[in-house]
Design a protein around this motif. Structure first.
Motif, short mmCIF file in Angstrom:
data_model
loop_
_atom_site.label_atom_id
_atom_site.label_comp_id
_atom_site.label_asym_id
_atom_site.label_seq_id
_atom_site.Cartn_x
_atom_site.Cartn_y
_atom_site.Cartn_z
N LEU A 60 0.83 -1.21 0.00
CA LEU A 60 0.00 0.00 0.00
C LEU A 60 0.87 1.26 0.00
N ALA A 61 1.92 1.25 0.82
CA ALA A 61 2.76 2.45 0.97
C ALA A 61 3.44 2.83 -0.33
N VAL A 62 4.02 1.85 -1.04
CA VAL A 62 4.73 2.18 -2.28
C VAL A 62 3.77 2.53 -3.41
N SER A 63 2.48 2.30 -3.18
CA SER A 63 1.46 2.75 -4.14
C SER A 63 1.01 4.18 -3.83
N GLY A 64 1.61 4.77 -2.80
CA GLY A 64 1.30 6.15 -2.45
C GLY A 64 0.24 6.30 -1.39
N ALA A 65 -0.22 5.19 -0.79
CA ALA A 65 -1.33 5.24 0.16
C ALA A 65 -0.87 5.30 1.60
N MET A 101 7.42 3.77 -7.42
CA MET A 101 8.06 3.05 -6.31
C MET A 101 7.60 1.59 -6.34
N ARG A 102 8.44 0.74 -5.76
CA ARG A 102 8.07 -0.67 -5.58
C ARG A 102 8.91 -1.25 -4.46
N ASP A 103 8.31 -2.06 -3.60
CA ASP A 103 9.13 -2.75 -2.60
C ASP A 103 9.68 -4.02 -3.25
N ALA A 104 10.97 -4.27 -3.01
CA ALA A 104 11.67 -5.34 -3.73
C ALA A 104 11.57 -6.65 -2.96
N THR A 105 10.45 -7.36 -3.10
CA THR A 105 10.23 -8.61 -2.38
C THR A 105 10.65 -9.78 -3.26
N ASN A 154 13.65 -9.02 -0.31
CA ASN A 154 13.72 -8.11 0.83
C ASN A 154 12.31 -7.92 1.36
N GLU A 155 12.17 -7.58 2.62
CA GLU A 155 10.85 -7.31 3.19
C GLU A 155 10.80 -5.95 3.89
N GLY A 156 11.80 -5.10 3.64
CA GLY A 156 11.79 -3.79 4.27
C GLY A 156 12.57 -2.77 3.47
N LYS A 157 12.60 -2.94 2.14
CA LYS A 157 13.33 -2.02 1.28
C LYS A 157 12.47 -1.65 0.07
N PHE A 158 12.64 -0.42 -0.42
CA PHE A 158 11.95 -0.05 -1.64
C PHE A 158 12.91 0.53 -2.66
N LEU A 159 12.50 0.47 -3.90
CA LEU A 159 13.20 1.09 -5.02
C LEU A 159 12.32 2.22 -5.52
N THR A 161 13.71 9.98 -18.89
CA THR A 161 15.15 9.83 -19.07
C THR A 161 15.88 10.85 -18.20
N GLY A 162 16.92 10.41 -17.54
CA GLY A 162 17.67 11.28 -16.64
C GLY A 162 17.29 11.12 -15.19
N ASP A 163 16.14 10.46 -14.90
CA ASP A 163 15.75 10.21 -13.52
C ASP A 163 16.77 9.29 -12.85
N ARG A 164 16.78 9.33 -11.52
CA ARG A 164 17.70 8.50 -10.75
C ARG A 164 16.95 7.34 -10.09
N VAL A 165 17.67 6.24 -9.94
CA VAL A 165 17.15 5.05 -9.25
C VAL A 165 17.66 5.08 -7.82
N LEU A 166 16.75 5.11 -6.88
CA LEU A 166 17.10 5.23 -5.46
C LEU A 166 16.70 3.96 -4.73
N LEU A 167 17.60 3.44 -3.91
CA LEU A 167 17.35 2.25 -3.10
C LEU A 167 17.39 2.65 -1.64
N SER A 168 16.43 2.17 -0.85
CA SER A 168 16.30 2.66 0.53
C SER A 168 17.27 2.00 1.50
N GLY A 169 18.00 0.96 1.07
CA GLY A 169 18.95 0.34 2.00
C GLY A 169 19.55 -0.92 1.42
N THR A 170 20.18 -1.70 2.28
CA THR A 170 20.88 -2.91 1.85
C THR A 170 19.90 -3.95 1.30
#
Length: 363
Positions: free
Chosen positions: A108-113, A244-248, A296-301, A190-199
């Protein structure tokens, strides 16, 4: 061979890869296999050929982590569901109960909710210990209370001994999307950055080692955690965040491929920038597994505009869950539909979506 000839050969190879990747996934199996539940190519083929084909509608075809639904009053709700079959039920850092709550909150969170309510369905095997059931339910209660959500409805079924590997849990969740907020792959530029929230890789390897099948002694703890607070910090610092998406299941590699598939852009990752704990990297090396594909169960991209990336990383660093947040790549125009990794040795390789998952039953 001349430089121009080598470049032409590379262009032809990329063109063939692009044509192949643009093919609609085909279900050629006669029976369901473990690969169909692993989040890779086999999963995509099963979902497309069976479920999307049967239930087809515009919202379902988005294949997002949650459906975004408009109410008659004009509000937008996010609605998500997931099932959890983790083995073992308890592992360093959490349990199947924690993952069941956190996983749906994070979708829900990575969907903006803003997550609000959850349901919980249990399929319990005959003979399952009531004491263990109480412990797992207590984990769910604690996780929901800490995240500020309520478990408001549910269901319980009991099946015969040997039919459910102890317990399976299914949770669904509803959240409210603030007015004007829209996260979508269509926003990516194009030109956007890919951000990872942690390990990456912490959860998958923690569960794998907890099974005790491997003679590997490593202090690895699952990262299972709710992400909604961290998501709000990101969106405040980078209000133009695109997607956004959580990387499960399938990890960062699969998430990036889902983003790039059929798109007019490419995702380029920088191997040296991707944070992996040394013990996780070591365990992956011993098992021959690429951390990019570990769940992962606690990281997002997240994909953020270049001019908001630094502010986003700085803001995330102020929260304990975002201490290792970093920019790990960028969006480029060519070759479209491809995910590539700049390696630490100065070369590059394509990061494709796996057919199955090297670590089954981890979420």
């Amino acid at each position: 061979m001349s430089t121009s000839t080598a470049a032409q050969r590379e262009d032809r190879v990329l063109e063939r890869i692009e044509k192949f990747r643009q093919r609609r996934p085909r279900l050629i199996d006669d029976v369901v296999t473990l690969a169909h539940g692993a989040g890779g190519k086999s999963s995509a083929a099963l979902v497309d050929a069976v479920f999307v084909e049967a239930f087809r509608n515009p919202e379902l075809e988005q294949l997002g982590d949650a459906a975004l639904l408009r109410t008659p009053s004009g509000d937008t709700l996010a609605f998500s569901t997931d099932s959890y079959v983790v083995a073992p039920h308890r592992f360093p850092g959490g349990s199947i109960g924690h993952v069941a709550v956190h996983g749906t909150i994070n979708d829900l969170a990575v969907s903006g909710a803003h997550p609000q309510w959850l349901s919980a369905g249990f399929v319990i095997e005959e003979g399952f210990a009531i004491a263990e059931l109480r412990e797992i339910v207590a984990d769910m209660s604690e996780a929901a209370a800490r995240a500020g959500v309520q478990i408001v409805t549910g269901d319980t079924k009991v099946v015969g001994k040997g039919a459910a590997d102890g317990m399976y849990i299914c949770t669904a969740g509803v959240g409210i999307v603030p007015a004007g907020r829209r996260l979508s792959r269509d926003n990516v530029r194009t030109g956007d950055r890919v951000l990872l929230s942690g390990t990456i890789g912490d959860h998958g390897m923690a569960v794998m080692l907890a099974r005790g099948d491997l003679a590997i002694d490593a202090d690895i703890v699952s990262d299972t955690a709710p992400l909604h607070e961290l998501v709000e910090i990101l969106l405040a610092a980078a209000p133009s965040t695109r997607w956004m998406r959580d990387a499960t299941r399938g990890g960062v590699g699969t998430v990036c491929n889902e983003l790039a598939k059929d798109s007019p852009f490419a995702v380029i990752l920088d191997e040296a920038s991707i944070p992996v704990e040394p013990q996780v990297a070591g365990a992956c090396d011993l098992l021959g597994i690429d951390p990019l594909y570990v769940a992962n169960e606690g990281k997002f991209l997240a994909i953020v505009p270049a001019d908001e990336a630094d502010a986003a990383v700085t803001a995330l660093h102020a929260h304990p869950q975002g201490a290792r947040a970093t920019v790990v790549g960028e969006i480029v125009a060519e070759p479209p539909g491809i995910v590539a990794l700049r390696t630490a040795f100065g070369g590059s390789r394509i990061v494709d979506m796996l057919v199955g998952d090297p670590l089954p039953r981890i979420c």
